[in-house]
Design a protein around this motif. Structure first.
Motif, short mmCIF file in Angstrom:
data_model
loop_
_atom_site.label_atom_id
_atom_site.label_comp_id
_atom_site.label_asym_id
_atom_site.label_seq_id
_atom_site.Cartn_x
_atom_site.Cartn_y
_atom_site.Cartn_z
N SER A 62 0.85 -1.11 0.09
CA SER A 62 -0.05 0.05 -0.17
C SER A 62 0.70 1.11 0.09
O SER A 62 0.66 2.22 -0.77
N CYS A 73 -3.86 5.17 0.04
CA CYS A 73 -4.20 3.67 -0.17
C CYS A 73 -4.36 3.08 1.25
O CYS A 73 -3.74 3.07 1.93
N HIS A 74 -5.82 2.75 1.35
CA HIS A 74 -6.33 2.11 2.69
C HIS A 74 -6.17 0.76 2.90
O HIS A 74 -6.55 -0.06 1.73
#
Length: 321
Positions: A62, A73-74
């Motif tokens: 991520s 970006c989770h």
């Protein structure tokens, strides 16, 4: 997608989201580069969804995406499995299945140690039968084939134990196309379908064959698959005709194939779980060497056990040689 990006296809301007299913496939030595390059080349304005059950470095991945495309970006993850799994080991030469990990995730040390001791004892007794010049014959190609037959027979014994315990439908993972085709023969004339199921299988198969020319319907592969699926047995690997693979997938999804012998590709991209998964072996040839399967590969394949809303517990059994 990569070729569209290489050629500057105007359709890329219409894309808002790209979803990568099984994104851990980037680790594939030969084809993972296609995934990586497509991610790198996509415009920053596009948003992404990455799905995986076995990616080991989600946080690092991520961070790479966030740095590469300048967007947040989770990472959304869970360690909860809706259908818990229990793991069994069945050593060669032993008829018993040893429960080594229960559905609560607890390792049962006594069973695991006993299974390992049984496997070591069976291996020792086998090796002690060879003396002097006989050692050369033991490692000959002929002896190797006999050994494979013994493994296949033991796998079929495990299959019957699972059937008798009502732990089916099942997927038996075999890391060789030839063995995948050959192992069902060790089941003899066993049939796992009821008469009405056989009739339905015959109807589906004949309807599918209507697409083929008359002379093509008598091909050896088609005849063999037809005989197997009528008995509730299926085979699935890259060497099958596309139509045969499609028929097997349809029948398995409909519950008309109780035992499916498949290579590991069946665990990639096909949402077809079963009640039980059996490993014929834990070693595979990856194109350059015969090696122990990686933990991610094992998780990916064993994760096919346990069907949502149908099973309370899934079962994974290992043929321990």
């Amino acid at each position: 997608l990569r070729m569209m990006l290489f050629t500057g296809d105007t359709l890329i301007r219409e894309i808002s989201w790209v979803i990568y299913d099984e994104v851990h496939y980037m680790k594939d030595r030969d084809r993972g580069v296609v995934w990586e390059e497509s991610i790198i080349l996509l415009p920053d304005a596009i948003r992404f969804v990455f799905l995986s059950a076995t990616i080991p470095n989600a946080r690092e991945f991520s961070e790479w995406i966030a740095q590469l495309h300048h967007q947040v970006c989770h990472v959304v993850y869970t360690e909860h499995r809706p259908i818990p799994l229990q793991y069994f080991i069945c050593p060669m030469g032993v008829n018993d299945l040893y429960l080594v990990r229960n559905a609560d995730g607890e390792i049962i040390d006594t069973s695991f140690n006993l299974a390992c001791a049984q496997a070591a004892s069976a291996s020792l007794s086998t090796s002690s039968t060879f003396r002097g010049a006989d050692i050369k014959s033991a490692v000959s190609p002929t002896a190797s084939r006999i050994s494979k037959k013994a493994v296949e027979a033991h796998t079929c014994q495990m299959v019957m134990q699972m059937v008798n315990s009502d732990l089916y439908p099942m997927i038996v993972f075999v890391f060789s196309r030839k063995e995948c085709d050959r192992i069902p023969d060790s089941l003899g004339n066993q049939s796992f379908n009821k008469p009405e199921e056989k009739s339905l299988v015959k109807q589906i198969f004949e309807n599918a064959l209507a697409k083929l020319e008359e002379e093509d319907r008598s091909l050896p592969q088609i005849k063999k698959i037809q005989g197997l699926v009528a008995r509730g047995i299926g085979v699935h690997h890259g060497g099958l005709m596309p139509l045969m693979k499609e028929i097997v997938e349809v029948l398995f999804g409909a519950g008309l194939i109780k035992i499916l012998f498949a290579t590991e590709t069946f665990a990639m991209g096909l949402n077809m779980p079963s009640k039980t998964v059996i490993f014929n072996d834990l070693y595979k040839f990856d194109g350059s060497e015969r090696r122990l399967i990686a933990s991610g590969e094992f998780i990916q394949m064993s994760g096919r056990a346990g069907r949502r809303n149908r099973d309370k517990i899934g079962a994974v059994a290992i043929n321990y040689t």
